[in-house]
Write an enzyme that holds these catalytic residues in place. Structure first.
Site, mmCIF file in Angstrom:
data_model
loop_
_atom_site.group_PDB
_atom_site.id
_atom_site.type_symbol
_atom_site.label_atom_id
_atom_site.label_comp_id
_atom_site.label_asym_id
_atom_site.label_seq_id
_atom_site.Cartn_x
_atom_site.Cartn_y
_atom_site.Cartn_z
ATOM 1 N N ILE A 111 16.389 70.110 20.929
ATOM 2 C CA ILE A 111 16.883 69.316 20.933
ATOM 3 C C ILE A 111 16.462 68.102 21.559
ATOM 4 C CG2 ILE A 111 19.020 67.272 21.787
ATOM 5 C CD1 ILE A 111 19.309 69.845 19.279
ATOM 6 N N LYS A 132 12.696 60.044 25.201
ATOM 7 C CA LYS A 132 12.569 59.590 26.161
ATOM 8 C C LYS A 132 11.700 60.067 26.800
ATOM 9 C CE LYS A 132 16.411 57.892 28.482
ATOM 10 N NZ LYS A 132 17.079 57.592 27.184
ATOM 11 N N LYS A 157 10.890 67.337 28.845
ATOM 12 C CA LYS A 157 11.191 66.886 27.249
ATOM 13 C C LYS A 157 9.954 67.183 26.476
ATOM 14 C CE LYS A 157 14.920 67.540 26.071
ATOM 15 N NZ LYS A 157 15.657 68.563 25.744
ATOM 16 N N VAL A 203 22.492 58.485 21.954
ATOM 17 C CA VAL A 203 23.906 58.867 21.866
ATOM 18 C C VAL A 203 25.449 58.310 22.730
ATOM 19 C CG1 VAL A 203 25.469 61.320 20.718
ATOM 20 C CG2 VAL A 203 22.610 60.842 21.120
ATOM 21 N N SER A 238 28.115 60.560 24.782
ATOM 22 C CA SER A 238 27.346 61.623 25.595
ATOM 23 C C SER A 238 28.097 61.678 26.621
ATOM 24 C CB SER A 238 26.240 61.811 24.522
ATOM 25 O OG SER A 238 25.372 60.825 25.176
ATOM 26 N N SER A 239 27.718 62.447 27.663
ATOM 27 C CA SER A 239 28.323 63.026 29.066
ATOM 28 C C SER A 239 26.558 61.991 29.755
ATOM 29 C CB SER A 239 27.744 63.704 29.293
ATOM 30 O OG SER A 239 26.511 64.792 28.917
ATOM 31 N N THR A 298 21.866 46.922 33.830
ATOM 32 C CA THR A 298 20.955 47.327 34.726
ATOM 33 C C THR A 298 20.118 46.199 34.553
ATOM 34 O OG1 THR A 298 19.421 48.975 33.189
ATOM 35 C CG2 THR A 298 20.733 49.924 34.996
#
Length: 623
Positions: A415, A419, A431, A462, A465-466, A486
């Site tokens: 996954i 980014k 990632k 997502v 999501s957290s 922001t």
């Protein structure tokens, strides 16, 4: 029905409630002046014994009472809620008006007005005014009881949509604290008709007019079969009423077992207006059905949805690999309830622990592995946690993928994230390095004739999501604001958690190895626009809940990309699913892996320096 007709009349006059209240109060005060004379002088003399100027005294007193009522905001009281507080306000108003009126009459030497009348009139007026209000409340509650089966105050709803969903909705909520006043629909054939005895009042764009006329408290969007664009238009029209907006479940939710009679708040996915991705259900079932499937990070927002999606295809066994005991318990309980026929293996484990991974994979022999374990919160990973991000996201991927290859797994799906494209932060760079790990392993396994196919799936933010902005926005709105964004120009790609999970399982079904799958997610969304939409759907305005700008956080950039400029993309047979073939030749990812494996900590700057050596497009934000 007489009670519904009465309710319609009352709602029609509600916009002029204060003027009507003053008019009724004036009539009551005048009537009480006559009643007081009747009480003081009796039937024989109550009219004949009055002075010639009595009518002018009465009119002056009525004007005085109304002036005091306006000053004390008596007309703003809602009669259907009348109680002790309203009686207190009336008592004060009558006392002031009665005292001032009596003093004025006496000072004007109007001696033929009986002093007893001046003294009793405020008391009689108070009794009359209170009785009118209490009588109205009794009538209103009786009317509500006859209409909805409950005498308590209900939520008055205007429903957008006059189809089968509206009919089922009315049957399900009419006696549970809701009163559906009317329906709206753009189908001209339905205008003037009735659905479950509720009239179709007009088209969708007439919502503001009907909402004001009928004293509506909520707008319900009941268009489950509409396209996302049509639903979005209906939501915008509903938000124009400045009332809270709720909706029935979408068609996808209905297919999953949610009932039409349950309304829910507007979610961010309702606002995206995108068509869902169409997947090859048969191919996915063939790839997952009857297989042992292992999911790392199984208790996270993405991992848990992967568990739900995979369980739908009937795996032979589902192995839940999760570091958090609570998250593992929560997803295990849910799966046991909804998929009791699927055997579960519940393991507390860390993807950074190679021995435990190797022992686990050797024992359970997974055929398909979904690697969802990751640290993904950009600002947290950027400061003081760079090495933790590298070890978990990159080294953890290497160790999990290596264990899968050694155990002879058929497929391994990483996954990844948008980014990872031209990263400006440690999380994205780690990632991207993980994608390089997958490419390296895919080439090595292919060279030695191994069977494991390695692939990655890259998608945007997502919803829900957290770490997502949406739960944060909702909490801030519930507290009354402000909502913090922001930067006014910051944009993001968005997708729903189920959509992301379905994309991942589809990639597992069609992946050939060494590929990065990318979802065409349409146009990016401005975060400030999303915040404004959520505020509007909650029934508030920008003046009530302001938006403040806090500035970009460490490692954050204004926009995300799904594909780097040098990436070549290939189409798949799925319209919105593409493959990015990445050029990873010449990158020595093994050096970074060896360096990370040899130590338990490292300074943030050194981690960034080593990531920059590997990921040439990595440019730290602000540098």
């Amino acid at each position: 029905m007489i009670w519904q007709s009465l309710d319609s009349i009352l709602t029609r006059i509600r916009p002029r409630r204060e003027v009507l209240a003053l008019a009724i109060d004036a009539l009551v005060v005048a009537a009480c002046w006559h009643i007081t004379y009747l009480f003081r002088l009796g039937f024989e003399r109550w009219h004949s014994a009055r002075p010639d100027y009595d009518v002018w005294v009465m009119l002056a007193l009525v004007a005085l009472y109304l002036g005091v009522f306006v000053a004390l905001r008596v007309p703003k009281g809602m009669w259907r809620f009348s109680g002790f507080g309203e009686v207190q306000r009336l008592t004060l108003a009558c006392a002031i008006a009665g005292l001032v009126g009596a003093v004025a009459v006496l000072m004007a030497q109007l001696s033929q007005v009986p002093r007893a009348v001046l003294a009793l009139h405020p008391v009689v007026s108070l009794m009359g005014l209170a009785m009118v209000r209490i009588g109205y409340r009794m009538l209103y509650e009786h009317m509500r009881g006859r209409i909805s089966g409950s005498a308590t105050e209900t939520r008055r709803a205007l429903v957008m949509g006059a189809g089968d969903a509206a009919r089922l909705l009315i049957a399900g909520i009419q006696h549970h604290g809701w009163v559906v006043v009317g329906l709206l629909d753009d189908d001209r054939r339905r205008l003037g008709t009735r659905v479950s005895n509720v009239p179709v009042l007009g088209p969708l764009d007439s919502a503001p007019r009907w909402a004001e006329l009928h004293g509506i408290s909520h707008i319900i969007v009941a268009l489950p079969s509409a396209t996302p664009a049509e639903r979005r238009r209906a939501l915008d029209l509903a938000a124009a009423t400045h009332l809270p907006v709720v909706t029935v479940p979408s068609a996808a939710e209905l297919r999953e077992g949610t009932t039409v009679t349950r309304v829910r708040e507007i979610e961010a996915e309702d606002l995206l207006g995108r068509e869902p991705v169409q997947l090859d259900e048969g191919g996915i079932s063939e790839a997952l059905g009857g297989k042992v499937v292992l999911i790392t990070g199984a208790g996270g927002s993405i991992g848990s949805e992967l568990c739900r999606q995979v369980a739908r295809y009937g795996p032979l066994k589902l192995v839940l690999y999760e570091l958090s005991e609570f998250a593992l318990y929560r997803i295990e309980q849910e799966l046991s309830e909804h998929f009791p026929h699927i055997p579960l293996v519940r393991l507390v484990g860390d993807v950074r622990d190679p021995e435990h991974l190797r022992a686990t994979f050797t024992r359970v022999r997974p055929q398909v592995v979904f690697h969802a374990a990751a640290y993904k919160h950009v600002p947290l990973m950027e400061e003081d946690n760079a090495f933790a991000a590298l070890r978990n996201n990159t080294l953890g991927t290497w160790r999990a993928a290596s264990a899968a290859a050694e155990a002879g797994a058929e497929r391994f799906v990483l996954i990844s994230t948008d980014k990872a494209v031209n990263p400006t932060n440690v999380m994205g760079a780690s990632k991207r390095a993980a994608e390089m790990v997958i490419a390296k392993l895919a080439a090595e396994v292919l060279a030695r004739g191994g069977r494991t196919r390695f692939m990655a799936v890259r998608f945007g933010n997502v919803l829900g999501s957290s770490g997502s902005v949406i739960p944060k926005f909702k909490e801030q709105i519930a507290r009354g604001g402000p909502v913090t964004v922001t930067h006014p120009d910051i944009t993001r790609f968005f997708m729903t958690i189920p959509e992301a999970a379905r994309l991942v399982v589809q990639a597992a079904a069609i992946g050939e190895g060494g590929q990065v799958f990318v979802l065409d997610m349409g146009e990016p969304v401005r975060i400030v626009d999303l915040a404004r939409d959520l505020i509007r759907m909650s029934g508030h305005s920008a003046d009530e809940i302001p938006i403040t700008f806090s500035g970009l956080r460490p490692g954050e950039k204004l926009y995300e990309e799904l594909l780097a400029d040098a990436d070549a993309t290939l189409a798949t047979r799925f319209e919105r699913l593409r493959i990015a073939r990445l050029d990873d030749r010449g990158h020595d990812v093994q050096a970074l892996l060896d360096w990370a494996a040899e130590r338990s900590s490292a300074p943030d700057d050194e981690v960034r320096e080593r990531l920059a050596r590997l990921v040439s497009e990595y440019r730290r934000a602000g540098h």
